[in-house]
Design a protein around this motif. Sequence first.
Motif, short mmCIF file in Angstrom:
data_model
loop_
_atom_site.label_atom_id
_atom_site.label_comp_id
_atom_site.label_asym_id
_atom_site.label_seq_id
_atom_site.Cartn_x
_atom_site.Cartn_y
_atom_site.Cartn_z
N LEU A 197 0.84 -1.19 0.00
CA LEU A 197 0.00 0.00 0.00
C LEU A 197 0.88 1.24 0.00
O LEU A 197 1.38 1.68 1.05
N GLY A 198 1.10 1.80 -1.18
CA GLY A 198 1.87 3.03 -1.29
C GLY A 198 0.95 4.24 -1.24
O GLY A 198 -0.27 4.12 -1.31
N SER A 199 1.53 5.41 -1.13
CA SER A 199 0.72 6.63 -1.11
C SER A 199 0.17 6.97 -2.48
O SER A 199 -0.86 7.62 -2.60
N ILE A 200 0.82 6.46 -3.54
CA ILE A 200 0.40 6.74 -4.91
C ILE A 200 -0.11 5.49 -5.60
O ILE A 200 -1.11 5.53 -6.32
N THR A 201 0.58 4.38 -5.38
CA THR A 201 0.29 3.15 -6.11
C THR A 201 0.07 1.97 -5.17
O THR A 201 0.81 1.80 -4.20
N TYR A 202 -0.95 1.19 -5.47
CA TYR A 202 -1.21 -0.07 -4.79
C TYR A 202 -0.68 -1.19 -5.68
O TYR A 202 -0.97 -1.24 -6.87
N VAL A 203 0.13 -2.08 -5.10
CA VAL A 203 0.70 -3.20 -5.84
C VAL A 203 0.23 -4.50 -5.19
O VAL A 203 0.23 -4.62 -3.96
N GLN A 204 -0.15 -5.45 -6.02
CA GLN A 204 -0.61 -6.74 -5.51
C GLN A 204 -0.06 -7.87 -6.37
O GLN A 204 -0.08 -7.80 -7.60
N PHE A 205 0.46 -8.90 -5.72
CA PHE A 205 0.93 -10.10 -6.41
C PHE A 205 0.19 -11.28 -5.80
O PHE A 205 0.29 -11.53 -4.59
N ALA A 206 -0.58 -12.00 -6.62
CA ALA A 206 -1.43 -13.04 -6.07
C ALA A 206 -1.67 -14.16 -7.07
O ALA A 206 -1.53 -13.98 -8.28
N TRP A 207 -2.06 -15.31 -6.52
CA TRP A 207 -2.54 -16.44 -7.31
C TRP A 207 -3.64 -17.11 -6.53
O TRP A 207 -3.50 -17.40 -5.33
N ASP A 208 -4.78 -17.35 -7.20
CA ASP A 208 -5.92 -17.96 -6.52
C ASP A 208 -5.96 -19.47 -6.66
O ASP A 208 -6.96 -20.11 -6.32
N GLY A 209 -4.85 -20.04 -7.18
CA GLY A 209 -4.81 -21.48 -7.37
C GLY A 209 -5.50 -21.93 -8.64
O GLY A 209 -5.49 -23.11 -8.98
N GLY A 210 -6.11 -20.99 -9.36
CA GLY A 210 -6.81 -21.31 -10.59
C GLY A 210 -6.29 -20.52 -11.78
O GLY A 210 -5.11 -20.62 -12.13
N ASP A 211 -7.16 -19.71 -12.35
CA ASP A 211 -6.82 -19.01 -13.60
C ASP A 211 -6.28 -17.60 -13.40
O ASP A 211 -6.00 -16.90 -14.37
N LEU A 222 -7.27 7.27 -8.29
CA LEU A 222 -8.20 7.22 -9.41
C LEU A 222 -8.99 5.93 -9.55
O LEU A 222 -10.11 5.95 -10.08
N ASP A 223 -8.46 4.81 -9.12
CA ASP A 223 -9.13 3.53 -9.29
C ASP A 223 -10.37 3.47 -8.39
O ASP A 223 -10.25 3.55 -7.16
N PRO A 224 -11.57 3.35 -8.95
CA PRO A 224 -12.78 3.35 -8.12
C PRO A 224 -12.88 2.14 -7.20
O PRO A 224 -13.58 2.19 -6.17
N GLN A 225 -12.20 1.04 -7.54
CA GLN A 225 -12.28 -0.16 -6.71
C GLN A 225 -11.34 -0.13 -5.52
O GLN A 225 -11.53 -0.87 -4.56
N ILE A 226 -10.35 0.75 -5.56
CA ILE A 226 -9.35 0.76 -4.49
C ILE A 226 -9.94 1.28 -3.19
O ILE A 226 -9.57 0.84 -2.09
N LYS A 227 -10.89 2.19 -3.27
CA LYS A 227 -11.52 2.73 -2.06
C LYS A 227 -12.32 1.64 -1.36
O LYS A 227 -12.34 1.56 -0.13
N ILE A 228 -12.96 0.78 -2.14
CA ILE A 228 -13.70 -0.34 -1.55
C ILE A 228 -12.73 -1.29 -0.86
O ILE A 228 -12.98 -1.77 0.26
N LEU A 229 -11.60 -1.55 -1.52
CA LEU A 229 -10.60 -2.44 -0.95
C LEU A 229 -10.02 -1.85 0.33
O LEU A 229 -9.81 -2.57 1.32
N MET A 230 -9.76 -0.54 0.34
CA MET A 230 -9.18 0.09 1.53
C MET A 230 -10.14 0.00 2.71
O MET A 230 -9.73 -0.24 3.85
N LYS A 231 -11.43 0.18 2.46
CA LYS A 231 -12.42 0.06 3.53
C LYS A 231 -12.43 -1.37 4.07
O LYS A 231 -12.53 -1.59 5.28
N HIS A 232 -12.28 -2.33 3.16
CA HIS A 232 -12.27 -3.73 3.59
C HIS A 232 -11.03 -4.03 4.44
O HIS A 232 -11.13 -4.71 5.47
N LEU A 233 -9.87 -3.52 4.01
CA LEU A 233 -8.64 -3.77 4.74
C LEU A 233 -8.67 -3.10 6.12
O LEU A 233 -8.26 -3.69 7.12
#
Length: 236
Positions: A197-211, A222-233
């Motif tokens: 979680l950076g002040s400018i950029t959010y970086v994520q590296f993941a694998w869900d075991g599938g595709d 700017l990313d509208p989904q990041i605010k939802i993620l931040m509330k969740h975190l």
Amino acid sequence: MKKFLVPFIVLLFCCTLSHAGGIYKCIDDEGNIKYTTTPGPGCKLLSGSVEKDSSPQLPTKKATEPTSRSRPSEENPIFRERILYPIKWGMSVDSFKSSYLRADEVTKSMSTGYSKEYFQDLGLPFYGHISNAGFRFGEQGLEHIIISYLFRTKDRRLYQSDILNISKQILQKLIQAYGKPTYSYPWNGQMFNYMWLGSITYVQFAWDGGDSWGVQFRSMELDPQIKILMKHLKGG
């Protein structure tokens, strides 16, 4: 007695230099300056007296160039990957096409429900492995980059053990670039997930075991989904 000894040593040192047959100003590889009567590599003969300006000067090109570790922050504080240096959040499609280093490889793709325009770079080498990169543009410009790794090499399909071994290598490179993850969820038999979680950029590296396997970059502003993620975190 000691307070008189130091000035005496300094005076003796200066007298030794002034009576020497030649005084040499020497600069080592780290830019440190010393004066001596013995010539050597990186030494220059002076006119017989010590120069007043003793500020360090770096004599070689190697010493004046920034190290590879410092270059990313100087080139672009948003991303640490050279291929992404010219990219900035909020840039227009036209700016992206004119600055992205692989612009000739980019093709327009179908927009998603969250994007205004979406472009792909198929076959992008990223951290040593081939990927398909997606660039999502919203109302305010570029807001999301998706690096999707392929599940096969040129010669064969990748299996779970292959993916986990490759992922360890990629994770180490991401840690070198962005530091320790803010959140770490190692492989548990089903998935792994690392987030920065950076002040400018959010970086994520993941694998869900599938595709879904790869690296994502999101604009924290700017990313509208990041605010939802931040509330969740924050809530979790």
